[in-house]
Design an enzyme around this catalytic site. Structure first.
Site, mmCIF file in Angstrom:
data_model
loop_
_atom_site.group_PDB
_atom_site.id
_atom_site.type_symbol
_atom_site.label_atom_id
_atom_site.label_comp_id
_atom_site.label_asym_id
_atom_site.label_seq_id
_atom_site.Cartn_x
_atom_site.Cartn_y
_atom_site.Cartn_z
ATOM 1 C CG HIS A 1 -2.026 0.937 1.122
ATOM 2 N ND1 HIS A 1 -2.512 1.607 2.189
ATOM 3 C CD2 HIS A 1 -2.707 1.394 0.069
ATOM 4 C CE1 HIS A 1 -3.452 2.439 1.787
ATOM 5 N NE2 HIS A 1 -3.597 2.313 0.511
ATOM 6 N NE ARG B 1 -10.741 -0.974 -0.892
ATOM 7 C CZ ARG B 1 -9.464 -1.225 -1.173
ATOM 8 N NH1 ARG B 1 -9.155 -2.093 -2.110
ATOM 9 N NH2 ARG B 1 -8.496 -0.595 -0.526
ATOM 10 N NE ARG C 1 -0.796 -5.457 -1.906
ATOM 11 C CZ ARG C 1 -1.985 -4.911 -2.090
ATOM 12 N NH1 ARG C 1 -3.070 -5.670 -2.126
ATOM 13 N NH2 ARG C 1 -2.111 -3.632 -2.269
ATOM 14 C CG ASN D 1 -2.764 -3.990 -6.607
ATOM 15 O OD1 ASN D 1 -2.398 -4.050 -7.769
ATOM 16 N ND2 ASN D 1 -3.236 -2.885 -6.063
ATOM 17 C CG ASP D 2 -4.979 -7.951 -2.144
ATOM 18 O OD1 ASP D 2 -3.932 -8.247 -1.553
ATOM 19 O OD2 ASP D 2 -5.676 -6.977 -1.838
ATOM 20 N NE ARG E 1 -6.069 1.046 -2.663
ATOM 21 C CZ ARG E 1 -5.540 1.177 -3.883
ATOM 22 N NH1 ARG E 1 -5.403 2.348 -4.433
ATOM 23 N NH2 ARG E 1 -5.149 0.098 -4.539
ATOM 24 C CB CYS F 1 -9.752 -1.011 -9.204
ATOM 25 S SG CYS F 1 -10.094 -2.278 -7.989
ATOM 26 C CD GLU G 1 -9.290 -7.435 -3.073
ATOM 27 O OE1 GLU G 1 -8.290 -6.814 -3.427
ATOM 28 O OE2 GLU G 1 -10.071 -7.023 -2.196
#
Ligand code: PEP
Ligand code: MG
Length: 573
Positions: A191, A334, A466, A455-456, A298, A503, A432
């Site tokens: 992040h 989200r 990650r 990403n996930d 976010r 996203c 994800e």
């Protein structure tokens, strides 16, 4: 000292600036005295630091899940008691008063004398209690150190070097005007890295040992794209990088001509380019760049750099402000994705494997007191503009059903209380987790839209943390397993007649956009800084050709020729 090093480049920019090394977590305290006249302020500074350490512990204590082992709770209670003990609080104050020592040094002296007492004890249990003293003293030292940092206004233009940085650190330092940062640990999809990209801070991560190699104040070049760090570069090299910085700025200015031009492929197929937002300043960028929508808001930002949790009113005012600020641009909010690498003060979970633990929707369903205010606030704020709700980290259908039930109950409660709210908010889910991608057909029947969080998805599918730079080399968005999962989700959404967007960071990377267009993706959400770069890439693409090529690729995934096909598609832009 001349030095050239490599790490993982996580942003596109290049920066040149003096090194500023942060020694968090291993503070070195050296003897320091103050002027007599400063003594009262120094005592107050020390008291404030103790108070801050106490508040932090208290807030962790309040958030401990009920089923946590009692010894962990007792451990925190012991530390709370120690923070009230005269040996740790009053004796250092006496030392400041009598000898005009700086607070850090007074505390250090008292710690040394307490530790010596424990060391002489025969009882092994009591001897280990000295660890508690070290812990508690370290907490106070950290609080003192942070006060210093806050007071430090000369980070402007500096290249920050640290073991690691939290997302919260990154935001604070950006406000202090840093030029770049380099960390010893961390991965490109953490992040912190995502925030650095979004804030346009050149950064390189995963450079082990860098804080010991570089000297404070040394002139550094940081190439955030190539992951290169140069210290004490010669004039020719500096000139080369300065030219690079100027030409990147020129290109960015040239791209501004694309604002207002619709995002289409060469044949005129319309593609939605949406923004991922988080910080208040992202709203301005989203409007200025005329993004089609906000595809990911976010909301964790609300929880950073603070003690305690926001209440419903704070959530509401924040969302209302964002929605109004967007002036009609639709937004997907989200719900909280706390946990794993998005930890905040007072909300740490005791899990030893947080990425697989109580994170995102799992945490929200378990903690209704934390979740309810957010849901109420979103429903209320949605009367001010077009809003969708998105659930992170879904892994099964029960989670969707539970969330829908919470939303229904919340609407009922708001109606009974006579509080206005929006009734028809689309509810979508992030795909994800591999289980969600593999069941995207079932998920599509219960959701109004899907958004692929690469990403996930990549982290969980390829089993690579990650934030761990040691396994970063395995992070591959083009892995056949990832491409198959993405294709499944796009197909499932198409079959169910619901929108599918992406996203994750992959969506804003021009290296992957041609392939994603070929796979049928038509909605991309990315940090605002990537919107025009993506549009520039998109305008050059022929989607019919890409579709054909990609279909062929998907059939041949895993065969030796697939690499060649992949290169061909990615070269088409
Ligand atoms: C993702 O996982 O791709 C995503 C967009 O969510 P985050 O990076 O916030 O976990
Ligand atoms: Mg995610």
């Amino acid at each position: 000292m001349s030095f050239a090093g490599n790490g993982i480049g996580i942003t596109r920019g290049i920066a040149i600036g003096d090194a500023h090394i942060l020694q968090r977590g291993m503070l070195e305290i050296s003897p320091r005295s103050i002027e007599q006249i400063e003594i009262p302020d120094e005592i107050e500074r020390f008291r404030q630091a103790v108070c801050c350490a106490r508040q932090r512990l208290q807030s962790i204590r309040e958030k401990i899940p009920k089923n946590t082992r009692s010894d962990i709770v007792a451990f925190i209670d012991t530390h709370m008691l120690m923070l009230n003990d005269a040996a740790l609080v009053e004796v250092p104050i006496d030392l400041i008063r009598q000898h005009a020592y700086a607070a850090e040094w007074a505390l250090q002296l008292q710690k040394t004398s307490l530790v010596q007492v424990f060391d002489t004890m025969d009882d092994p249990y009591l001897r280990t209690r000295k660890d508690d003293v070290e812990h508690v003293v370290n907490r106070i030292q950290m609080a003192l150190h942070e006060q210093d940092e806050e007071a430090d206004h000369d980070l402007a233009g500096k290249v920050i070097l640290a073991q690691d940085l939290t997302p919260a650190d990154t935001i604070v330092m950006r406000h202090q005007g840093i030029a770049a940062f380099i960390t010893e640990f961390g991965g490109p999809m953490s992040h912190t890295a995502i925030l650095a990209r979004s804030l346009g801070i050149p950064a390189v991560v995963g450079v082990h040992g860098i804080t010991r190699i570089i000297q404070q104040g040394e002139l550094l070049v940081v190439d955030g794209e190539q992951g290169i760090i140069l210290a004490d570069a010669d004039d020719r090299t500096l000139h080369h990088y300065r030219r690079h910085i100027h030409s990147a700025a020129d290109q960015a200015t040239h791209r501004l001509r694309l604002i207002g031009q619709p995002a289409t492929t060469k044949e005129g197929i319309r593609v939605a380019l949406m923004a991922n937002i988080e910080l208040p300043e992202d709203i301005e960028a989203t409007r200025a760049l005329q993004a089609d929508a906000v595809g990911l808001y976010r909301t964790e930002f609300l929880y950073m750099n603070r003690q305690g949790m926001p209440d419903e009113e704070e959530h509401y005012q924040t969302y209302k402000g964002v929605i109004e600020g967007l002036n009609g641009i639709p937004i997907t909010i989200r719900t909280l994705d706390l946990g794993a690498d998005k930890q905040v003060d007072g909300c740490t979970t005791a899990s030893c494997n947080p990425a697989l633990g109580l994170r995102a929707i799992r945490l929200c369903l378990k903690e209704p007191k934390m979740f309810q205010p957010q849901i109420r606030a979103i429903l209320r704020a949605a009367i001010h503009g077009p809003v969708r709700i998105m659930i992170p980290m879904l892994s099964n259908l029960q989670e969707i059903r539970k969330l829908r039930a919470i939303i229904t109950e919340t609407k009922l409660a708001l109606a009974l209380e006579g509080i206005p709210f929006a009734d028809n908010i689309p509810i979508g889910g992030m795909i994800e987790v591999p289980a969600a991608a593999l069941s995207a057909d079932a998920f599509s029947k219960e959701l109004d839209f899907l958004s692929i969080g690469t990403n996930d998805l990549i982290q969980y599918t390829l089993a690579i943390d990650r934030v761990d730079d040691e396994v970063n080399y395995l992070y591959d968005p083009l892995h056949p397993a990832i491409l198959r999962l993405i294709q499944m989700v796009i197909n499932a959404g198409e079959k169910a007649g619901i929108p599918v967007s992406m996203c994750g960071e992959m969506a804003g990377d021009p290296r992957y956009i041609p392939l994603l267009i070929g796979m049928g993706l038509r909605e991309f959400s990315m940090q605002p800084g990537s919107l025009l770069i993506a549009k520039e890439c998109l305008l050059k693409l022929k989607s019919t050709k890409l579709t054909k090529q990609t279909r062929k690729l998907m059939k041949r995934l895993g065969e030796p020729r697939h690499e060649v096909l992949l290169q061909k598609i990615c070269k088409l832009h």
